[in-house]
Design an enzyme around this catalytic site. Structure first.
Site, PDB file in Angstrom:
ATOM      1  N   ASP A  14     -20.595   4.600   1.335  1.00  0.00           N
ATOM      2  CA  ASP A  14     -21.867   5.331   1.287  1.00  0.00           C
ATOM      3  C   ASP A  14     -21.614   6.797   0.937  1.00  0.00           C
ATOM      4  O   ASP A  14     -20.741   7.438   1.526  1.00  0.00           O
ATOM      5  CB  ASP A  14     -22.574   5.273   2.655  1.00  0.00           C
ATOM      6  CG  ASP A  14     -23.100   3.881   2.975  1.00  0.00           C
ATOM      7  OD1 ASP A  14     -23.218   3.060   2.053  1.00  0.00           O
ATOM      8  OD2 ASP A  14     -23.392   3.631   4.162  1.00  0.00           O
ATOM      9  N   LYS A  40     -23.663  -3.853   5.262  1.00  0.00           N
ATOM     10  CA  LYS A  40     -24.058  -4.565   6.485  1.00  0.00           C
ATOM     11  C   LYS A  40     -22.938  -5.431   7.031  1.00  0.00           C
ATOM     12  O   LYS A  40     -22.746  -5.530   8.246  1.00  0.00           O
ATOM     13  CB  LYS A  40     -25.295  -5.415   6.200  1.00  0.00           C
ATOM     14  CG  LYS A  40     -26.532  -4.589   5.936  1.00  0.00           C
ATOM     15  CD  LYS A  40     -27.741  -5.463   5.638  1.00  0.00           C
ATOM     16  CE  LYS A  40     -28.910  -4.615   5.177  1.00  0.00           C
ATOM     17  NZ  LYS A  40     -29.341  -3.622   6.182  1.00  0.00           N
ATOM     18  N   THR A 227     -35.824  -8.232  15.746  1.00  0.00           N
ATOM     19  CA  THR A 227     -35.516  -6.942  16.373  1.00  0.00           C
ATOM     20  C   THR A 227     -36.677  -5.983  16.095  1.00  0.00           C
ATOM     21  O   THR A 227     -37.255  -5.976  15.011  1.00  0.00           O
ATOM     22  CB  THR A 227     -34.173  -6.363  15.889  1.00  0.00           C
ATOM     23  OG1 THR A 227     -34.241  -6.137  14.487  1.00  0.00           O
ATOM     24  CG2 THR A 227     -33.026  -7.294  16.215  1.00  0.00           C
ATOM     25  N   ASP A 265     -27.376  -3.691  12.624  1.00  0.00           N
ATOM     26  CA  ASP A 265     -26.003  -4.184  12.449  1.00  0.00           C
ATOM     27  C   ASP A 265     -25.280  -4.233  13.787  1.00  0.00           C
ATOM     28  O   ASP A 265     -24.535  -5.176  14.075  1.00  0.00           O
ATOM     29  CB  ASP A 265     -25.235  -3.300  11.456  1.00  0.00           C
ATOM     30  CG  ASP A 265     -25.811  -3.390  10.053  1.00  0.00           C
ATOM     31  OD1 ASP A 265     -26.413  -4.430   9.718  1.00  0.00           O
ATOM     32  OD2 ASP A 265     -25.663  -2.414   9.290  1.00  0.00           O
ATOM     33  N   GLY A 302     -24.236   7.982  12.222  1.00  0.00           N
ATOM     34  CA  GLY A 302     -23.410   7.120  11.372  1.00  0.00           C
ATOM     35  C   GLY A 302     -23.697   5.656  11.630  1.00  0.00           C
ATOM     36  O   GLY A 302     -24.514   5.316  12.498  1.00  0.00           O
TER      37      GLY A 302
HETATM   38  P1  ADP Z   1     -32.784  -2.395  11.864  1.00  0.00           P
HETATM   39  O1  ADP Z   1     -31.716  -1.343  12.018  1.00  0.00           O
HETATM   40  O2  ADP Z   1     -32.288  -3.631  11.182  1.00  0.00           O
HETATM   41  O3  ADP Z   1     -34.076  -1.899  11.309  1.00  0.00           O
HETATM   42  P2  ADP Z   1     -34.053  -2.348  14.487  1.00  0.00           P
HETATM   43  O4  ADP Z   1     -34.580  -1.001  14.148  1.00  0.00           O
HETATM   44  O5  ADP Z   1     -35.019  -3.412  14.822  1.00  0.00           O
HETATM   45  O6  ADP Z   1     -33.067  -2.913  13.356  1.00  0.00           O
HETATM   46  O7  ADP Z   1     -33.026  -2.149  15.706  1.00  0.00           O
HETATM   47  C1  ADP Z   1     -32.166  -3.166  16.138  1.00  0.00           C
HETATM   48  C2  ADP Z   1     -31.960  -3.066  17.628  1.00  0.00           C
HETATM   49  O8  ADP Z   1     -31.415  -1.792  17.954  1.00  0.00           O
HETATM   50  C3  ADP Z   1     -33.237  -3.172  18.447  1.00  0.00           C
HETATM   51  O9  ADP Z   1     -33.558  -4.528  18.669  1.00  0.00           O
HETATM   52  C4  ADP Z   1     -32.822  -2.435  19.708  1.00  0.00           C
HETATM   53  O10 ADP Z   1     -32.023  -3.291  20.508  1.00  0.00           O
HETATM   54  C5  ADP Z   1     -31.932  -1.325  19.197  1.00  0.00           C
HETATM   55  N1  ADP Z   1     -32.653  -0.064  18.914  1.00  0.00           N
HETATM   56  C6  ADP Z   1     -33.083   0.416  17.714  1.00  0.00           C
HETATM   57  N2  ADP Z   1     -33.692   1.616  17.844  1.00  0.00           N
HETATM   58  C7  ADP Z   1     -33.630   1.928  19.154  1.00  0.00           C
HETATM   59  C8  ADP Z   1     -34.069   3.047  19.939  1.00  0.00           C
HETATM   60  N3  ADP Z   1     -34.711   4.112  19.389  1.00  0.00           N
HETATM   61  N4  ADP Z   1     -33.856   3.005  21.285  1.00  0.00           N
HETATM   62  C9  ADP Z   1     -33.223   1.958  21.860  1.00  0.00           C
HETATM   63  N5  ADP Z   1     -32.780   0.867  21.189  1.00  0.00           N
HETATM   64  C10 ADP Z   1     -32.971   0.857  19.841  1.00  0.00           C
END
Ligand code: ADP
Length: 315
Positions: A14, A40, A227, A265, A302
């Site tokens: 990246d 990923k 998620t 991830d 990161g």
């Molecule tokens: P992606 O990165 O694929 O968009 P998500 O944003 O749904 O995935 O995040 C994946 C997981 O990371 C969530 O299910 C949760 O467990 C955790 N997570 C993401 N953002 C937060 C946050 N702001 N606070 C706490 N946990 C988080």
């Protein structure tokens, strides 16, 4: 004894530029620059490893400095890298981020698009020692299919993280997965791909649990884990579990989130690690572990290099 995790997926270098405002067509702006590993597949493999599982990462690389970086980082983390060397540059991504966190991204899949089914077939010895196979959609689809099918044939549990979102996904891939783990955007793409209703990702939050479960069942016969960022995740099972639940939510944990890049991830890698270890037969606890691990991953900037170290194996 805990089994191994086998991750088949992408590696990218990246390149990230940060500037006050994103450049419009034809405009030149100045900003700051940083580079690091991504993809990923690599992020998830590092997460599985740091979450405590012996992990093998299968990927296609070129013969260039980013490929050397992948080897060096894998070795540093004790990740067994099995790289197919192909005649293309190692994958890379150009990311431009503005002061509000909005971004523009161009990905050059390069080597990732050339991972062959023959190379996957040659990893049968790794599959024999694997408890869980985890893959995503950033590599050649034939390779994704071959990895899932080979794992299925060996009785290895399969997780498909259907990312990035693809509304034209060949849905037969879903049939090769035991667990499918979309985020909200990817779940809406899966709904489109399977002829379901057109929903906006922001609308999912409004849907009640029974209806969301029905939508999950319409998308795939597998366990579906959506998620939901800071809100945690939603789990839709094929049948009722020991606690009499067929679907449930796991609430997001409080985190001092400074960078949610790679949270999905982190979740996938940790889920694979948990299912390859002592939580193999307790899906609810494995998801809770992944949810905790992913929350912690947001507290450092990161992606791959921000994955928390957890030792020993989760229990
Ligand atoms: P992606 O990165 O694929 O968009 P998500 O944003 O749904 O995935 O995040 C994946 C997981 O990371 C969530 O299910 C949760 O467990 C955790 N997570 C993401 N953002 C937060 C946050 N702001 N606070 C706490 N946990 C988080």
């Amino acid at each position: 004894m805990a089994g191994r995790v086998l991750v088949v997926g992408s590696f990218n270098q990246d390149h990230v530029w940060t500037c006050a405002a994103l450049p419009i067509g034809g405009q030149t702006v100045s900003g700051s620059y940083a580079t690091g590993p991504g993809g990923k597949g690599f992020n998830q493999a590092i997460a599985a490893r740091r979450a405590g599982a012996e992990t093998v990462f299968v990927a296609a690389l070129g013969t260039d400095p980013p490929a050397d970086l992948a080897c060096e980082l894998a070795q540093r983390d004790g990740l067994e890298l099995r790289a197919e060397r192909v005649a293309a540059p190692t994958g890379c991504a150009a990311v431009v981020v503005d002061a509000e966190g909005r971004n523009q991204i161009v990905v050059a899949p390069g080597a990732n698009a050339l991972l062959t089914t023959a190379f996957i077939a040659a990893q049968d010895d790794a599959l024999r020692h694997a408890a869980v196979l985890l893959t995503q959609l950033e590599i050649d689809r034939g390779a994704v299919r071959a990895a899932l099918a080979a794992a299925r044939a060996r009785g290895v549990r399969t997780i498909l993280n259907p990312a990035p979102a693809d509304a034209n996904l060949d849905c037969s891939l879903l049939g090769l997965a035991d667990i499918v783990t979309p985020n909200e955007t990817e779940f809406c793409a899966l709904l489109s791909a399977t002829g379901g209703p057109a929903l906006r990702p922001e609308a999912l939050i409004e849907i009640d649990d029974a209806e969301l479960h029905a939508l999950c069942r319409s998308v795939s016969a597998a366990i579906v884990v959506i998620t939901l960022g800071a809100a945690g995740c939603f789990v839709s099972l094929q049948s009722v579990d020991a606690d009499g639940r067929q679907y449930f939510r796991v609430a997001g944990l409080p985190a001092d989130a400074i960078d949610t890049t790679g949270a999905g991830d982190a979740f996938n890698g940790a889920l694979a690690a948990a299912l390859a270890g002592p939580l193999a037969d307790d899906f609810g606890q494995a998801v809770a572990f992944a949810n905790r691990y992913a929350a912690r991953s947001t507290e450092k900037a990161g992606a791959a290099l921000a994955m928390p170290f957890l030792t020993p194996q989760p229990s």
